[in-house]
Design a protein around this motif. Structure first.
Motif, PDB file in Angstrom:
ATOM      1  N   PRO A  62      39.857 -21.670 -97.007  1.00  0.00           N
ATOM      2  CA  PRO A  62      38.432 -21.903 -96.741  1.00  0.00           C
ATOM      3  C   PRO A  62      37.819 -20.689 -96.050  1.00  0.00           C
ATOM      4  N   ASP A  63      36.699 -20.220 -96.596  1.00  0.00           N
ATOM      5  CA  ASP A  63      36.067 -18.996 -96.103  1.00  0.00           C
ATOM      6  C   ASP A  63      34.839 -19.324 -95.260  1.00  0.00           C
ATOM      7  N   VAL A  64      34.898 -18.987 -93.973  1.00  0.00           N
ATOM      8  CA  VAL A  64      33.765 -19.185 -93.076  1.00  0.00           C
ATOM      9  C   VAL A  64      32.904 -17.924 -93.103  1.00  0.00           C
ATOM     10  N   ALA A  65      31.593 -18.114 -93.322  1.00  0.00           N
ATOM     11  CA  ALA A  65      30.683 -16.974 -93.454  1.00  0.00           C
ATOM     12  C   ALA A  65      29.668 -16.998 -92.313  1.00  0.00           C
ATOM     13  N   ASP A  66      30.096 -16.618 -91.127  1.00  0.00           N
ATOM     14  CA  ASP A  66      29.226 -16.672 -89.950  1.00  0.00           C
ATOM     15  C   ASP A  66      28.091 -15.657 -90.019  1.00  0.00           C
ATOM     16  N   LYS A  67      28.392 -14.439 -90.478  1.00  0.00           N
ATOM     17  CA  LYS A  67      27.354 -13.396 -90.558  1.00  0.00           C
ATOM     18  C   LYS A  67      26.283 -13.789 -91.573  1.00  0.00           C
ATOM     19  N   THR A  68      26.720 -14.359 -92.684  1.00  0.00           N
ATOM     20  CA  THR A  68      25.768 -14.774 -93.713  1.00  0.00           C
ATOM     21  C   THR A  68      24.891 -15.907 -93.207  1.00  0.00           C
ATOM     22  N   ILE A 123      25.061 -28.425 -90.547  1.00  0.00           N
ATOM     23  CA  ILE A 123      23.702 -28.045 -90.172  1.00  0.00           C
ATOM     24  C   ILE A 123      23.206 -28.899 -89.016  1.00  0.00           C
ATOM     25  N   MET A 124      22.568 -28.251 -88.071  1.00  0.00           N
ATOM     26  CA  MET A 124      21.865 -28.954 -87.002  1.00  0.00           C
ATOM     27  C   MET A 124      20.376 -28.675 -87.179  1.00  0.00           C
ATOM     28  N   GLY A 125      19.603 -29.746 -87.440  1.00  0.00           N
ATOM     29  CA  GLY A 125      18.172 -29.582 -87.619  1.00  0.00           C
ATOM     30  C   GLY A 125      17.697 -30.039 -88.982  1.00  0.00           C
ATOM     31  N   SER A 126      16.501 -29.637 -89.355  1.00  0.00           N
ATOM     32  CA  SER A 126      15.883 -30.013 -90.622  1.00  0.00           C
ATOM     33  C   SER A 126      15.622 -28.770 -91.456  1.00  0.00           C
ATOM     34  N   LYS A 127      15.126 -28.969 -92.691  1.00  0.00           N
ATOM     35  CA  LYS A 127      14.906 -27.843 -93.596  1.00  0.00           C
ATOM     36  C   LYS A 127      13.985 -26.797 -92.992  1.00  0.00           C
ATOM     37  N   ASN A 128      12.944 -27.240 -92.287  1.00  0.00           N
ATOM     38  CA  ASN A 128      11.976 -26.310 -91.704  1.00  0.00           C
ATOM     39  C   ASN A 128      12.314 -25.883 -90.285  1.00  0.00           C
ATOM     40  N   ASP A 129      13.402 -26.413 -89.758  1.00  0.00           N
ATOM     41  CA  ASP A 129      13.780 -26.065 -88.382  1.00  0.00           C
ATOM     42  C   ASP A 129      15.295 -26.191 -88.212  1.00  0.00           C
ATOM     43  N   ILE A 130      16.042 -25.266 -88.833  1.00  0.00           N
ATOM     44  CA  ILE A 130      17.502 -25.250 -88.713  1.00  0.00           C
ATOM     45  C   ILE A 130      17.859 -24.532 -87.414  1.00  0.00           C
ATOM     46  N   LYS A 131      18.486 -25.267 -86.514  1.00  0.00           N
ATOM     47  CA  LYS A 131      18.817 -24.702 -85.209  1.00  0.00           C
ATOM     48  C   LYS A 131      20.204 -24.050 -85.212  1.00  0.00           C
ATOM     49  N   ASP A 132      21.094 -24.567 -86.044  1.00  0.00           N
ATOM     50  CA  ASP A 132      22.452 -24.013 -86.113  1.00  0.00           C
ATOM     51  C   ASP A 132      22.981 -24.244 -87.525  1.00  0.00           C
ATOM     52  N   LEU A 133      23.782 -23.299 -88.006  1.00  0.00           N
ATOM     53  CA  LEU A 133      24.258 -23.365 -89.388  1.00  0.00           C
ATOM     54  C   LEU A 133      25.658 -22.785 -89.492  1.00  0.00           C
ATOM     55  N   LYS A 150      24.006 -16.438 -90.107  1.00  0.00           N
ATOM     56  CA  LYS A 150      23.040 -15.862 -89.163  1.00  0.00           C
ATOM     57  C   LYS A 150      21.935 -15.120 -89.912  1.00  0.00           C
ATOM     58  N   LEU A 151      22.304 -14.410 -90.978  1.00  0.00           N
ATOM     59  CA  LEU A 151      21.316 -13.686 -91.775  1.00  0.00           C
ATOM     60  C   LEU A 151      20.303 -14.661 -92.367  1.00  0.00           C
ATOM     61  N   TYR A 152      20.791 -15.803 -92.843  1.00  0.00           N
ATOM     62  CA  TYR A 152      19.876 -16.806 -93.395  1.00  0.00           C
ATOM     63  C   TYR A 152      18.947 -17.342 -92.310  1.00  0.00           C
ATOM     64  N   LEU A 153      19.490 -17.638 -91.140  1.00  0.00           N
ATOM     65  CA  LEU A 153      18.658 -18.163 -90.057  1.00  0.00           C
ATOM     66  C   LEU A 153      17.585 -17.157 -89.642  1.00  0.00           C
ATOM     67  N   ASP A 154      17.916 -15.885 -89.690  1.00  0.00           N
ATOM     68  CA  ASP A 154      16.982 -14.844 -89.251  1.00  0.00           C
ATOM     69  C   ASP A 154      15.944 -14.498 -90.306  1.00  0.00           C
ATOM     70  N   ASN A 155      16.356 -14.550 -91.596  1.00  0.00           N
ATOM     71  CA  ASN A 155      15.492 -14.010 -92.652  1.00  0.00           C
ATOM     72  C   ASN A 155      15.201 -14.964 -93.806  1.00  0.00           C
ATOM     73  N   GLY A 156      15.793 -16.165 -93.786  1.00  0.00           N
ATOM     74  CA  GLY A 156      15.589 -17.067 -94.905  1.00  0.00           C
ATOM     75  C   GLY A 156      16.412 -16.658 -96.108  1.00  0.00           C
ATOM     76  N   TYR A 157      16.094 -17.257 -97.270  1.00  0.00           N
ATOM     77  CA  TYR A 157      16.889 -16.992 -98.468  1.00  0.00           C
ATOM     78  C   TYR A 157      16.390 -15.742 -99.196  1.00  0.00           C
ATOM     79  N   ASP A 158      17.204 -14.721 -99.168  1.00  0.00           N
ATOM     80  CA  ASP A 158      16.983 -13.492 -99.940  1.00  0.00           C
ATOM     81  C   ASP A 158      18.272 -13.231-100.707  1.00  0.00           C
ATOM     82  N   TYR A 159      18.248 -13.454-102.011  1.00  0.00           N
ATOM     83  CA  TYR A 159      19.469 -13.416-102.824  1.00  0.00           C
ATOM     84  C   TYR A 159      20.251 -12.128-102.626  1.00  0.00           C
ATOM     85  N   GLU A 160      19.607 -10.986-102.756  1.00  0.00           N
ATOM     86  CA  GLU A 160      20.328  -9.706-102.706  1.00  0.00           C
ATOM     87  C   GLU A 160      20.927  -9.459-101.325  1.00  0.00           C
ATOM     88  N   LYS A 161      20.175  -9.729-100.277  1.00  0.00           N
ATOM     89  CA  LYS A 161      20.690  -9.503 -98.925  1.00  0.00           C
ATOM     90  C   LYS A 161      21.851 -10.439 -98.616  1.00  0.00           C
TER      91      LYS A 161
END
Length: 280
Positions: free
Chosen positions: A222-228, A201-211, A230-241
Motif C-alpha cells: 500500500p502506497d501512502v502519498a502524503d506529499k500529493t 478524509i476529515m471534512g466536506s468537499k468544500n472544506d477538507i481539513k485533513d486528507l 498536501k499538494l491537493y489541499l494547497d492547490n486543488g485538483y491539477d492533473y499535471e502537478k
C-alpha cells in the motif's frame, strides 16, 4: 500445474498452530485459501507444511472493542459484509468488499488472510493503512499489536515473525466529520484492480481539513502519498502537478493488468474521482 509436495496439519487450537509454525520456517498458514491455493497450484509458493487454522474456534468474532471495530482473522468477507456492527460503524468496508472477487470467493476468503497475505493489489491492506488499523498477532511470547503502516514491508513481505499468526484487526471508529472514500479501476468486476485509492478524509468537499491518500495495485505494498495529499489541499485538483508529485512519491510498478505509466495516470485520475464523491 500442480502444487509441490507438502505436509498438512489441522490445528486443534491457536497454541497448536503457533507451535508447529515456530518449528518450521517454511510452514504456511491456511485459512480460507482463496489466495494461497492458486499460488500453490502455480508453484508461486512451495511450503513444506500447510497449517490449517480454519477449524479453530473464537477467531471469527466481530465486535466493538473500546474505540475500535474488531474483526477476527477467520471472519469471511461475507461475514463482514452481512454484519450489522460493520454496517453501523464502518459502512465503507462493505462497499470495498463488494469489489473483492466474486460471492463464492467472498464466502471462503477470510479478513485476516487478506491482511496477512499482503497482496499489493488487494483492497483490505490499503484500508488497514488508510485507517491506521492495528493488526493483532499471536506467537510464543503472547500477543502484540502492529500498526498497519509498519506491517507491510514489501512485496508479500510483512512484519509477522516466524512463530506468529494474525488473530484479528482493530479499526479505529470514525470520528464526527471523518469519511473513508474508495474507488478503483479494473477491467471487469471482480478482477484485480489496475489501480485503486482509499482516502481518509476529515471534512466536506468544500472544506477538507485533513486528507490521507493510500493507493493499491500501484507498487509492492500500500502506497501512502502524503506529499500529493498536501499538494491537493494547497492547490486543488491539477492533473499535471498531482501526476508529477505522485510520480516522485510512488515507485509505480507495472503488472499483468497495466503498465507503470498507465497506473500513474489512473492513480492521478482516481484522486478526482474519489474526492468528487464527498458531499458539499
Amino acid at each position: 500445474m500442480k502444487a509441490a509436495d507438502f505436509s498438512y496439519h489441522e490445528a486443534v487450537n491457536l497454541q497448536d498452530a503457533i507451535k508447529i509454525k515456530a518449528q518450521d520456517d517454511e510452514a504456511v498458514i491456511l485459512a480460507g485459501g482463496q489466495s494461497l491455493l492458486p499460488a500453490l497450484n502455480m508453484r508461486l509458493s512451495s511450503p513444506t507444511c500447510l497449517i490449517d487454522i480454519s477449524k479453530i474456534s473464537g477467531l471469527n468474532e466481530i465486535k466493538i472493542d473500546g474505540q475500535t471495530l474488531f474483526i477476527g482473522a477467520l471472519a469471511t468477507h461475507s461475514d463482514v459484509m452481512n454484519n450489522k456492527t460493520v454496517k453501523d460503524n464502518m459502512p465503507c468496508m462493505i462497499d470495498i468488499l463488494k469489489m473483492v472477487a466474486h460471492p463464492a470467493i467472498r464466502n471462503k476468503g477470510t479478513h485476516g488472510g487478506s491482511i496477512a497475505y499482503g497482496d499489493p493489489a488487494a483492497e483490505l491492506p490499503a484500508l488497514a493503512v488508510a485507517t491506521n488499523a492495528e493488526i493483532i498477532v499471536s506467537g510464543q511470547n503472547g500477543e502484540r499489536s502492529i500498526n498497519a503502516k509498519d506491517f507491510y514491508l514489501g512485496l508479500f513481505e510483512t512484519a509477522i515473525n516466524q512463530d506468529e499468526i494474525v488473530v484479528g484487526i482493530k479499526y479505529p471508529l470514525l470520528k464526527q466529520g471523518q469519511k473513508i472514500v474508495f474507488d478503483e479501476v479494473c477491467r471487469r468486476h471482480g478482477d484485480y484492480a489496475m489501480a485503486g485509492l482509499i482516502a481518509n478524509i476529515m471534512g466536506s468537499k468544500n472544506d477538507i481539513k485533513d486528507l490521507k491518500l493510500v493507493f493499491f495495485a500501484t507498487g509492492d505494498k500500500p502506497d501512502v502519498a502524503d506529499k500529493t495529499a498536501k499538494l491537493y489541499l494547497d492547490n486543488g485538483y491539477d492533473y499535471e502537478k498531482l501526476k508529477d508529485c505522485l510520480n516522485s512519491e510512488i515507485d509505480f510498478a507495472g503488472d499483468l493488468n497495466s503498465g507503470s505509466e498507465m497506473k500513474l495516470h489512473l492513480a492521478t485520475v482516481l484522486i478526482k474521482k474519489v474526492l468528487s464523491k464527498l458531499e458539499i
